[in-house]
Design an enzyme around this catalytic site. Structure first.
Site: not given
Ligand code: PGA
Length: 254
Positions: A9-11, A95, A97, A167, A173, A214, A235-236
């Site tokens: 997930n590159w957001k 998600h 966010e 999640e 993050g 994470s 994500g990251g």
């Molecule tokens: P993260 O994000 O791996 O940076 O914690 C995961 C996500 O929000 O899908």
């Protein structure tokens, strides 16, 4: 159990050119292990550029969201039909966010899941509790109510797939993944909810449970001990080709 799946997930971190370059770098570093699926989810504007780079590879394309209508006066939205045309096979839905910053409600999430399934996109349904909910012992209840609302009236039939991503918001993050015990408890609960909704064969063969929060190349293998986890939403750590490809190469079996 179905094939494990790892979803990047590159957001909103990369533009179209950066996304295409990262897709190419990941493609070159991923070993050809037959065991699992790998899905890249760039932002909408980068979908076609990424698709071009990953064609003729085992990498698949996903979107970070999808709207519930197929066409019409819905400024700024993208339909499942358009996403399909661009080569998407997956859509992340709900998600945290989007729930937090875009006001996405349970009803909207439910409609998006229905629309994705109706148009042959596999929904990646995200659920997760806040830190406060966990501290107050309400994590399980929160997950249960999110999942029941998301899947209300949703049929999953043979030929369709569903991915449920747990999640925890406090883990996204932050560098603080859940412990194996915490994951075990929540994934057990998610499976129970699914078994209340769908026949065992559907749950076993058409629904994958993945963890996000994470996850990186160093800690991914810790989750192998949690039997119900069938992959990750990353994500990251998916923004660096070396990190993401070693996560994938280490997690999937030869
Ligand atoms: P993260 O994000 O791996 O940076 O914690 C995961 C996500 O929000 O899908």
């Amino acid at each position: 159990m179905s094939k494990p799946i790892i979803i990047a997930n590159w957001k909103m971190n990369l533009g179209p050119k950066e996304s295409a370059a990262l897709a190419l770098a990941i493609k070159e570093k991923i070993k050809n292990k037959p065991d699992g699926e790998i899905v890249l989810c760039p932002s909408f504007s980068a979908l076609s550029g990424v698709k071009e780079k990953i064609s003729r590879s085992r990498l698949k394309l996903g979107a970070q969201d999808v709207f519930w209508q197929v066409a019409g006066s819905f400024t700024g939205e993208e339909s499942s039909r358009s996403l399909l045309e661009l080569g998407c096979e997956y859509a992340i839905i709900g998600h945290s966010e989007r729930r937090q910053y875009l006001g996405e409600s349970e009803i909207m999430i439910n409609k998006k899941i229905a629309a994705a399934l109706a148009h042959s996109l596999t929904p990646v349904v995200c659920v997760g509790e806040t830190l406060l909910e966990r501290q107050e012992g309400r994590a399980g209840y929160r997950i249960l109510s999110q999942l029941e609302a998301a899947l209300q009236g949703i049929e999953v039939v043979a030929g369709e797939e569903l991915v449920v991503a747990y999640e925890p918001i406090w883990s996204i993050g932050t560098g603080l993944p859940v412990s194996a015990e915490q994951a075990e408890e929540i994934f057990g609960l998610i499976r129970q909810v699914l078994l209340d909704l769908y026949p065992l064969t559907i749950v076993n063969n058409h629904v994958r449970l993945i963890y996000g929060g994470s996850v990186n190349a160093a800690n991914a293998s810790d989750f192998k001990a949690v039997g119900l986890i069938n992959g990750f939403l990353v994500g990251g750590a998916s923004l660096k080709a070396n990190e993401f490809s070693s996560l994938v190469n280490n997690f999937f079996k030869d």
